[in-house]
Design an enzyme around this catalytic site. Structure first.
Site, PDB file in Angstrom:
ATOM      1  NE  ARG A   1      35.870  37.065  37.777  1.00 45.10           N
ATOM      2  CZ  ARG A   1      35.382  37.897  38.463  1.00 45.10           C
ATOM      3  NH1 ARG A   1      35.196  39.146  38.263  1.00 45.10           N
ATOM      4  NH2 ARG A   1      34.358  37.579  39.282  1.00 45.10           N
TER       5      ARG A   1
ATOM      6  CE1 TYR B   1      38.428  33.551  45.596  1.00 50.31           C
ATOM      7  CE2 TYR B   1      36.752  33.170  43.650  1.00 50.31           C
ATOM      8  CZ  TYR B   1      37.054  33.252  45.145  1.00 50.31           C
ATOM      9  OH  TYR B   1      36.074  32.982  46.048  1.00 50.31           O
TER      10      TYR B   1
ATOM     11  CE  LYS C   1      38.265  29.636  46.809  1.00 52.01           C
ATOM     12  NZ  LYS C   1      37.936  29.267  48.284  1.00 52.01           N
TER      13      LYS C   1
ATOM     14  CB  VAL D   1      29.151  44.893  43.701  1.00 49.30           C
ATOM     15  CG1 VAL D   1      28.237  44.016  44.125  1.00 49.30           C
ATOM     16  CG2 VAL D   1      28.589  46.208  43.134  1.00 49.30           C
TER      17      VAL D   1
ATOM     18  NE  ARG E   1      29.000  38.955  39.719  1.00 54.37           N
ATOM     19  CZ  ARG E   1      29.131  38.926  38.284  1.00 54.37           C
ATOM     20  NH1 ARG E   1      28.164  39.011  37.464  1.00 54.37           N
ATOM     21  NH2 ARG E   1      30.473  39.262  37.988  1.00 54.37           N
TER      22      ARG E   1
ATOM     23  NE  ARG F   1      29.425  33.843  38.575  1.00 54.06           N
ATOM     24  CZ  ARG F   1      30.144  34.517  39.393  1.00 54.06           C
ATOM     25  NH1 ARG F   1      29.874  34.991  40.447  1.00 54.06           N
ATOM     26  NH2 ARG F   1      31.335  34.739  38.779  1.00 54.06           N
TER      27      ARG F   1
HETATM   28  P1  NAD Z   1      37.570  37.152  53.255  1.00 58.89           P
HETATM   29  O1  NAD Z   1      38.718  37.723  52.267  1.00 58.89           O
HETATM   30  O2  NAD Z   1      36.956  38.164  53.909  1.00 58.89           O
HETATM   31  O3  NAD Z   1      38.312  36.215  54.033  1.00 58.89           O
HETATM   32  C1  NAD Z   1      39.200  35.057  53.885  1.00 58.89           C
HETATM   33  C2  NAD Z   1      40.086  34.822  55.001  1.00 58.89           C
HETATM   34  O4  NAD Z   1      41.187  33.953  54.779  1.00 58.89           O
HETATM   35  C3  NAD Z   1      40.681  36.193  55.485  1.00 58.89           C
HETATM   36  O5  NAD Z   1      40.518  36.097  56.874  1.00 58.89           O
HETATM   37  C4  NAD Z   1      42.093  36.162  55.358  1.00 58.89           C
HETATM   38  O6  NAD Z   1      42.985  36.715  56.024  1.00 58.89           O
HETATM   39  C5  NAD Z   1      42.516  34.595  55.101  1.00 58.89           C
HETATM   40  N1  NAD Z   1      43.402  34.188  54.408  1.00 58.89           N
HETATM   41  C6  NAD Z   1      43.886  34.455  53.109  1.00 58.89           C
HETATM   42  N2  NAD Z   1      44.921  33.620  52.603  1.00 58.89           N
HETATM   43  C7  NAD Z   1      45.447  33.016  53.636  1.00 58.89           C
HETATM   44  C8  NAD Z   1      46.503  32.099  53.784  1.00 58.89           C
HETATM   45  N3  NAD Z   1      47.209  32.164  52.841  1.00 58.89           N
HETATM   46  N4  NAD Z   1      46.665  31.765  54.989  1.00 58.89           N
HETATM   47  C9  NAD Z   1      45.782  31.821  56.272  1.00 58.89           C
HETATM   48  N5  NAD Z   1      44.748  32.579  55.673  1.00 58.89           N
HETATM   49  C10 NAD Z   1      44.614  33.227  54.736  1.00 58.89           C
HETATM   50  O7  NAD Z   1      36.649  36.455  52.238  1.00 58.89           O
HETATM   51  P2  NAD Z   1      35.452  35.699  52.572  1.00 58.89           P
HETATM   52  O8  NAD Z   1      34.239  36.365  51.952  1.00 58.89           O
HETATM   53  O9  NAD Z   1      35.091  35.490  54.125  1.00 58.89           O
HETATM   54  O10 NAD Z   1      35.383  34.388  51.999  1.00 58.89           O
HETATM   55  C11 NAD Z   1      35.647  33.191  52.718  1.00 58.89           C
HETATM   56  C12 NAD Z   1      35.747  31.671  51.712  1.00 58.89           C
HETATM   57  O11 NAD Z   1      34.681  31.864  51.207  1.00 58.89           O
HETATM   58  C13 NAD Z   1      36.972  32.010  50.752  1.00 58.89           C
HETATM   59  O12 NAD Z   1      37.372  30.870  50.472  1.00 58.89           O
HETATM   60  C14 NAD Z   1      36.172  32.327  49.418  1.00 58.89           C
HETATM   61  O13 NAD Z   1      36.885  32.014  48.244  1.00 58.89           O
HETATM   62  C15 NAD Z   1      34.776  31.558  49.706  1.00 58.89           C
HETATM   63  N6  NAD Z   1      33.854  32.474  48.929  1.00 58.89           N
HETATM   64  C16 NAD Z   1      33.119  33.637  49.412  1.00 58.89           C
HETATM   65  C17 NAD Z   1      32.441  34.238  48.580  1.00 58.89           C
HETATM   66  C18 NAD Z   1      31.530  35.562  49.373  1.00 58.89           C
HETATM   67  O14 NAD Z   1      30.524  36.210  48.453  1.00 58.89           O
HETATM   68  N7  NAD Z   1      31.609  35.867  50.358  1.00 58.89           N
HETATM   69  C19 NAD Z   1      31.701  33.573  47.505  1.00 58.89           C
HETATM   70  C20 NAD Z   1      32.325  32.473  47.042  1.00 58.89           C
HETATM   71  C21 NAD Z   1      33.439  31.871  47.877  1.00 58.89           C
HETATM   72  N1  UDP Z   2      30.786  45.832  40.602  1.00 56.33           N
HETATM   73  C1  UDP Z   2      30.623  47.268  40.110  1.00 56.33           C
HETATM   74  N2  UDP Z   2      30.972  48.049  41.034  1.00 56.33           N
HETATM   75  C2  UDP Z   2      31.952  48.098  42.092  1.00 56.33           C
HETATM   76  C3  UDP Z   2      32.383  46.758  42.146  1.00 56.33           C
HETATM   77  C4  UDP Z   2      31.740  45.650  41.439  1.00 56.33           C
HETATM   78  O1  UDP Z   2      30.038  47.508  39.178  1.00 56.33           O
HETATM   79  O2  UDP Z   2      32.439  49.019  42.693  1.00 56.33           O
HETATM   80  C5  UDP Z   2      30.403  44.727  39.698  1.00 56.33           C
HETATM   81  C6  UDP Z   2      31.575  44.004  39.101  1.00 56.33           C
HETATM   82  O3  UDP Z   2      32.136  44.209  37.848  1.00 56.33           O
HETATM   83  C7  UDP Z   2      30.938  42.680  39.057  1.00 56.33           C
HETATM   84  C8  UDP Z   2      29.633  42.884  39.957  1.00 56.33           C
HETATM   85  O4  UDP Z   2      29.787  44.024  40.421  1.00 56.33           O
HETATM   86  O5  UDP Z   2      30.024  42.682  37.701  1.00 56.33           O
HETATM   87  C9  UDP Z   2      29.885  41.607  41.228  1.00 56.33           C
HETATM   88  O6  UDP Z   2      31.342  42.149  41.726  1.00 56.33           O
HETATM   89  P1  UDP Z   2      32.005  41.520  43.039  1.00 56.33           P
HETATM   90  O7  UDP Z   2      33.252  42.069  43.348  1.00 56.33           O
HETATM   91  O8  UDP Z   2      31.278  41.806  44.174  1.00 56.33           O
HETATM   92  O9  UDP Z   2      32.017  39.903  42.779  1.00 56.33           O
HETATM   93  P2  UDP Z   2      32.077  38.881  41.692  1.00 56.33           P
HETATM   94  O10 UDP Z   2      32.709  39.641  40.377  1.00 56.33           O
HETATM   95  O11 UDP Z   2      33.425  38.143  42.118  1.00 56.33           O
HETATM   96  O12 UDP Z   2      31.116  38.132  41.549  1.00 56.33           O
END
Ligand code: NAD
Ligand code: UDP
Length: 320
Positions: free
Chosen positions: A140, A143, A147, A185, A209, A274
């Site tokens: 992980r 990522y 970040k 998930v 979560r 979390r």
């Molecule tokens: P997502 O994967 O749906 O969207 C990410 C977008 O970035 C996509 O459209 C992808 O094509 C684009 N992208 C990826 N790499 C790129 C690159 N090198 N150049 C240009 N575009 C690129 O994810 P999301 O859930 O919409 O997340 C958006 C942001 O929020 C991310 O930075 C993610 O880390 C952050 N975030 C999201 C969550 C969540 O729960 N959704 C939680 C924590 C952080």
């Molecule tokens: N997870 C699960 N089944 C799935 C996908 C995810 O049990 O089909 C679990 C995963 O192991 C984690 C939690 O759900 O403990 C949240 O996973 P997700 O990938 O949504 O986000 P993150 O781990 O990044 O919080």
């Protein structure tokens, strides 16, 4: 204002672009379409104030803008682990390019950071003052450490170059526009239940979560971006905490059908718990989530039901 949204074709980005256009801003959406889809932007494509640019944030870019939201980065563990070197380049070079642009044109710049900066936390719930417990060399890390490095860059550009920054630490968010095969998930469980497949719980399902509905999160983004001075980092998420087993049971109850629960191995370094401490966002932004998991799951299930039905229809008319 003219606003750049990197990663604007993704799950969160597509909702953010729609929200900003709705407020009367000009929006430039920049995306390489790795996990984003044009299909999420179809209702926006004809808008006179909307521009879509195919570009990768690991390469420099230049636009005259007032604000930049930096969302580009895959967020789902299987997708960010697909090409880990690219993932960390996206976070680090993407941050450098956004910050360089912000410095040059005097724009305010927002970073979509993550609860992953807390790693597998030893403090619960997690306040912004907690420095985290992160494995720097695990699967992980591309990522999490990407970040964390991006946050470092944001604060160094702020201290050294007076760049106007906003940093949000986002906790698990769900809703329409997640990809059905994205691997996170909520989308996994809903799509599995709708297809009558068994729901895949990784580990024993006791890990927790906190799930925030997308509309609540986007409201938090806009409030933080437009706060006169708060740089963050600010936690944005829903403090309601569920185990993955509870989530699976909710989804099964709502969708109905024949699916059962199956257990698969827990991925390495999967955080045990979390939950955001959102006292700062409540005090400074007057923000807290309003959509319950009950309501949010209903609307997400509706989205995936329509999506799968449309897919079925296309397959039928295509003859496949
Ligand atoms: P997502 O994967 O749906 O969207 C990410 C977008 O970035 C996509 O459209 C992808 O094509 C684009 N992208 C990826 N790499 C790129 C690159 N090198 N150049 C240009 N575009 C690129 O994810 P999301 O859930 O919409 O997340 C958006 C942001 O929020 C991310 O930075 C993610 O880390 C952050 N975030 C999201 C969550 C969540 O729960 N959704 C939680 C924590 C952080
Ligand atoms: N997870 C699960 N089944 C799935 C996908 C995810 O049990 O089909 C679990 C995963 O192991 C984690 C939690 O759900 O403990 C949240 O996973 P997700 O990938 O949504 O986000 P993150 O781990 O990044 O919080």
């Amino acid at each position: 204002m003219r606003i750049l949204v990197t990663g604007g074709a993704g799950f969160l980005g597509s909702h953010l672009c729609a929200r900003l256009l709705g407020e009367g801003h000009e929006v430039i959406c920049l995306d390489n379409f790795f996990t984003g889809r044009k299909q999420h932007l179809v209702p926006l494509l004809d808008h006179p104030y909307f521009e879509l640019v195919r570009h990768d944030v690991t390469e420099p870019f230049k636009f005259e803008v007032d604000q930049i939201y930096n969302l580009a980065c895959p967020a789902s563990p299987p997708l960010y682990q697909y090409n880990p070197i690219k993932t960390i380049k996206t976070s680090v070079l993407g941050a450098i390019h956004c910050l360089g642009l912000a410095k040059r044109v005097g724009a305010r710049v927002f970073q979509a950071s993550t609860s992953e900066v807390y790693g597998d936390p030893k403090v619960h719930p997690q306040p912004e003052s907690y420095w985290g417990s992160v494995n720097p060399i695990g699967i992980r890390s591309c990522y999490d450490e990407g970040k964390r490095c991006a946050e470092t860059l944001f604060f160094d550009y702020h201290r050294q170059n007076k760049v106007d920054i906003r940093v949000a630490r986002i906790f698990n968010t769900y809703g329409p526009h997640m990809l059905p095969d994205d691997g996170r998930v909520v989308s996994n469980f809903i799509v599995q239940a709708l297809l009558g497949k068994d729901l895949t719980i990784y580990g024993d399902g006791t890990q927790t979560r906190s799930f925030c509905y997308v509309d609540d999160l986007i409201e938090g983004f806009v409030r933080l971006m437009n706060h006169p001075s708060l740089t963050g980092p600010v936690n944005l998420g829903n403090p309601g905490e569920s185990t993955m087993l509870e989530l699976a049971e909710w989804v099964l109850k709502k969708v109905g059908g024949k699916s059962k629960i199956m257990y698969l191995p827990l991925p390495r370094d999967d955080p045990k718990q979390r939950q955001p401490d959102i006292a700062l966002a409540e005090a400074e932004l007057g923000w807290k989530p309003l959509v319950s998991l009950d309501q949010g799951l209903d609307s997400t299930i509706r989205f995936f039901r329509d999506l799968l039905a449309a897919g079925q229809e296309n397959r039928t008319t295509d003859g496949h």
